[in-house]
Design a protein around this motif. Structure first.
Motif, PDB file in Angstrom:
ATOM      1  N   SER A   1      19.105 -11.196  -8.608  1.00 18.77           N
ATOM      2  CA  SER A   1      18.611 -11.796  -7.359  1.00 18.77           C
ATOM      3  C   SER A   1      19.415 -13.034  -6.982  1.00 18.77           C
ATOM      4  O   SER A   1      19.347 -13.500  -5.838  1.00 18.77           O
ATOM      5  CB  SER A   1      17.133 -12.172  -7.512  1.00 18.77           C
ATOM      6  OG  SER A   1      16.965 -13.122  -8.563  1.00 18.77           O
ATOM      7  N   LYS A   2      20.189 -13.576  -7.924  1.00 16.29           N
ATOM      8  CA  LYS A   2      20.984 -14.782  -7.673  1.00 16.29           C
ATOM      9  C   LYS A   2      22.423 -14.459  -7.259  1.00 16.29           C
ATOM     10  O   LYS A   2      23.244 -15.360  -7.120  1.00 16.29           O
ATOM     11  CB  LYS A   2      20.989 -15.666  -8.917  1.00 16.29           C
ATOM     12  CG  LYS A   2      19.609 -16.183  -9.295  1.00 16.29           C
ATOM     13  CD  LYS A   2      19.672 -17.054 -10.537  1.00 16.29           C
ATOM     14  CE  LYS A   2      18.286 -17.569 -10.909  1.00 16.29           C
ATOM     15  NZ  LYS A   2      18.322 -18.422 -12.135  1.00 16.29           N
ATOM     16  N   ARG A   3      22.731 -13.187  -7.071  1.00 13.96           N
ATOM     17  CA  ARG A   3      24.093 -12.814  -6.709  1.00 13.96           C
ATOM     18  C   ARG A   3      24.458 -13.361  -5.328  1.00 13.96           C
ATOM     19  O   ARG A   3      23.571 -13.646  -4.514  1.00 13.96           O
ATOM     20  CB  ARG A   3      24.241 -11.294  -6.715  1.00 13.96           C
ATOM     21  CG  ARG A   3      23.500 -10.588  -5.579  1.00 13.96           C
ATOM     22  CD  ARG A   3      23.476  -9.087  -5.782  1.00 13.96           C
ATOM     23  NE  ARG A   3      22.898  -8.383  -4.638  1.00 13.96           N
ATOM     24  CZ  ARG A   3      21.600  -8.272  -4.412  1.00 13.96           C
ATOM     25  NH1 ARG A   3      20.717  -8.819  -5.244  1.00 13.96           N
ATOM     26  NH2 ARG A   3      21.164  -7.610  -3.350  1.00 13.96           N
ATOM     27  N   ILE A   4      25.757 -13.465  -5.075  1.00 13.88           N
ATOM     28  CA  ILE A   4      26.216 -13.972  -3.780  1.00 13.88           C
ATOM     29  C   ILE A   4      26.830 -12.866  -2.930  1.00 13.88           C
ATOM     30  O   ILE A   4      27.268 -13.114  -1.813  1.00 13.88           O
ATOM     31  CB  ILE A   4      27.211 -15.133  -3.941  1.00 13.88           C
ATOM     32  CG1 ILE A   4      28.463 -14.670  -4.693  1.00 13.88           C
ATOM     33  CG2 ILE A   4      26.549 -16.310  -4.637  1.00 13.88           C
ATOM     34  CD1 ILE A   4      29.563 -15.717  -4.740  1.00 13.88           C
ATOM     35  N   TYR A   5      26.915 -11.658  -3.460  1.00 11.50           N
ATOM     36  CA  TYR A   5      27.388 -10.513  -2.686  1.00 11.50           C
ATOM     37  C   TYR A   5      26.702  -9.257  -3.192  1.00 11.50           C
ATOM     38  O   TYR A   5      26.123  -9.235  -4.287  1.00 11.50           O
ATOM     39  CB  TYR A   5      28.913 -10.363  -2.786  1.00 11.50           C
ATOM     40  CG  TYR A   5      29.418 -10.025  -4.172  1.00 11.50           C
ATOM     41  CD1 TYR A   5      29.550  -8.700  -4.592  1.00 11.50           C
ATOM     42  CD2 TYR A   5      29.782 -11.025  -5.066  1.00 11.50           C
ATOM     43  CE1 TYR A   5      30.004  -8.385  -5.860  1.00 11.50           C
ATOM     44  CE2 TYR A   5      30.243 -10.715  -6.335  1.00 11.50           C
ATOM     45  CZ  TYR A   5      30.354  -9.403  -6.735  1.00 11.50           C
ATOM     46  OH  TYR A   5      30.808  -9.087  -7.991  1.00 11.50           O
ATOM     47  N   THR A   6      26.749  -8.207  -2.387  1.00 10.61           N
ATOM     48  CA  THR A   6      26.182  -6.913  -2.746  1.00 10.61           C
ATOM     49  C   THR A   6      27.264  -5.848  -2.591  1.00 10.61           C
ATOM     50  O   THR A   6      27.693  -5.575  -1.467  1.00 10.61           O
ATOM     51  CB  THR A   6      24.976  -6.561  -1.857  1.00 10.61           C
ATOM     52  OG1 THR A   6      23.985  -7.588  -1.964  1.00 10.61           O
ATOM     53  CG2 THR A   6      24.373  -5.219  -2.287  1.00 10.61           C
ATOM     54  N   PRO A   7      27.730  -5.261  -3.685  1.00 14.70           N
ATOM     55  CA  PRO A   7      28.766  -4.235  -3.554  1.00 14.70           C
ATOM     56  C   PRO A   7      28.160  -2.869  -3.281  1.00 14.70           C
ATOM     57  O   PRO A   7      27.026  -2.585  -3.676  1.00 14.70           O
ATOM     58  CB  PRO A   7      29.420  -4.252  -4.941  1.00 14.70           C
ATOM     59  CG  PRO A   7      28.276  -4.567  -5.858  1.00 14.70           C
ATOM     60  CD  PRO A   7      27.379  -5.519  -5.093  1.00 14.70           C
ATOM     61  N   PRO A   8      28.906  -1.983  -2.636  1.00 14.28           N
ATOM     62  CA  PRO A   8      28.500  -0.580  -2.628  1.00 14.28           C
ATOM     63  C   PRO A   8      28.700  -0.041  -4.042  1.00 14.28           C
ATOM     64  O   PRO A   8      29.452  -0.611  -4.838  1.00 14.28           O
ATOM     65  CB  PRO A   8      29.467   0.063  -1.641  1.00 14.28           C
ATOM     66  CG  PRO A   8      30.661  -0.820  -1.644  1.00 14.28           C
ATOM     67  CD  PRO A   8      30.163  -2.209  -1.913  1.00 14.28           C
TER      68      PRO A   8
ATOM     69  N   LEU B   1      26.834  -7.354   2.215  1.00 15.82           N
ATOM     70  CA  LEU B   1      27.355  -6.121   1.642  1.00 15.82           C
ATOM     71  C   LEU B   1      28.873  -6.142   1.699  1.00 15.82           C
ATOM     72  O   LEU B   1      29.469  -6.396   2.742  1.00 15.82           O
ATOM     73  CB  LEU B   1      26.823  -4.917   2.418  1.00 15.82           C
ATOM     74  CG  LEU B   1      27.250  -3.537   1.912  1.00 15.82           C
ATOM     75  CD1 LEU B   1      26.700  -3.278   0.519  1.00 15.82           C
ATOM     76  CD2 LEU B   1      26.799  -2.457   2.883  1.00 15.82           C
ATOM     77  N   CYS B   2      29.500  -5.878   0.544  1.00 17.25           N
ATOM     78  CA  CYS B   2      30.957  -5.902   0.458  1.00 17.25           C
ATOM     79  C   CYS B   2      31.591  -4.682   1.109  1.00 17.25           C
ATOM     80  O   CYS B   2      31.000  -3.610   1.171  1.00 17.25           O
ATOM     81  CB  CYS B   2      31.403  -5.934  -1.000  1.00 17.25           C
ATOM     82  SG  CYS B   2      31.142  -7.486  -1.817  1.00 17.25           S
TER      83      CYS B   2
END
Length: 301
Positions: free
Chosen positions: A51-58, A14-15
């Motif tokens: 699903s292939k992302r490398i980060y999760t932003p708020p 999570l960013c």
């Protein structure tokens, strides 16, 4: 505080959220100033991330972003499709629909997208496509040039460009590779090379050559992504900004890079980032060109 979700390897980290403080910049901006690089992320419940992302932003939503722009005195903006959505442009298109007069977009598309779908995107406010060369490069220093030319030929009739996410230092022959490219190219983060490499880096010099030939544009964005300093004023980026402007000030634009995804250390405030233009572009007439005139031409405002 930066949160991570290391306990679940299938859930990318999570960013850190952007600085929420609405500071007033020292600069007073001219009419039609444009933030040429920002991302809308979410609502995640409505627009699920890849699903292939490398980060999760708020969630970083349009109302929050427009409040920031109003506070900074910025009238126009260009929303760039973030990698977390791959080529699902629904969140981007929904944001553009909210303010077609002041917003433009850069989408991510499939190589085989039809001309009809491109036309629909153009009417929705899209003015270019983004290619993540950091992930797409076939080998270090080698572009997927045949695929890129195929896509460029499709978008050329619309007056669009291709925006590359790439580290120019990895492409020392960049000017030769792109010299006869069918559309202009745009690169972010002052070329996205670490300042320790210096302005004489062959890839950066190739970028300057393309700018002189009016084949490439550069965004003055994300100094924290290339600087060896952990907070503003990122003075080691000054020679790069000045070299870009000296090469061709008509091919330079600026952006916040809001909401500053994947910043793992000090989170800069956007007012402080805007005020870097006092050093990068101290002349008011030239600053108006970078903030207003150039974006209007590139993004067809």
């Amino acid at each position: 505080m930066l949160k991570t979700l290391e306990s679940n390897p299938n859930n990318p980290p999570l960013c850190q959220a952007p600085d929420q403080a609405l500071k007033k910049p020292g600069l007073v901006l001219d009419e039609h100033a444009c933030d040429c690089h920002a991302h809308i992320c979410g609502p995640a419940a409505l627009y699920p991330y890849s699903s292939k992302r490398i980060y999760t932003p708020p969630d970083a939503l349009l109302p929050q972003y427009r409040a920031l722009l109003n506070h900074l005195g910025i009238e126009r903006a260009v929303l760039v499709q973030p990698s977390i959505y791959a080529d699902d442009n629904r969140a981007l298109l929904a944001a553009l629909k909210e303010d077609p007069l002041h917003l433009r977009g850069i989408a991510v598309v499939d190589w085989e997208i039809s001309e009809q779908d491109l036309e629909k995107m153009h009417h929705a406010g899209i003015r270019g496509v983004r290619c993540n060369i950091v992930d797409l490069a076939e080998a270090k220093g080698v572009l997927p040039i045949m695929k890129l030319r195929y896509l460029a030929d499709k978008i050329a009739p619309l007056g669009w460009h291709i925006e590359f996410l790439m580290h120019v230092n990895e492409f020392p022959a960049l000017d030769q590779t792109l010299r006869n490219f069918p559309v202009p190219v745009v690169l972010g983060h002052l070329g996205y090379l670490k300042t320790s490499l210096g302005v004489n880096d062959p890839g950066f010099q190739g970028l300057l050559s393309l700018m002189r030939e009016e084949r490439a544009w550069v965004k003055l964005t994300g100094p924290y992504r290339i600087s060896s300093q952990d907070r503003p004023p990122y003075s080691d980026t000054n020679p790069f900004a000045h070299a870009l402007l000296d090469a061709n000030s008509h091919q330079v634009v600026w952006g916040t890079d809001w909401p500053h995804v994947m910043v793992n250390s000090f989170m800069p405030n956007d007012a402080d980032l805007l005020d870097l233009l006092n050093t990068w572009v101290p002349e008011p007439a030239l600053r108006k060109q970078v903030l207003s005139t150039n974006p209007a031409r590139l993004y067809q405002f």
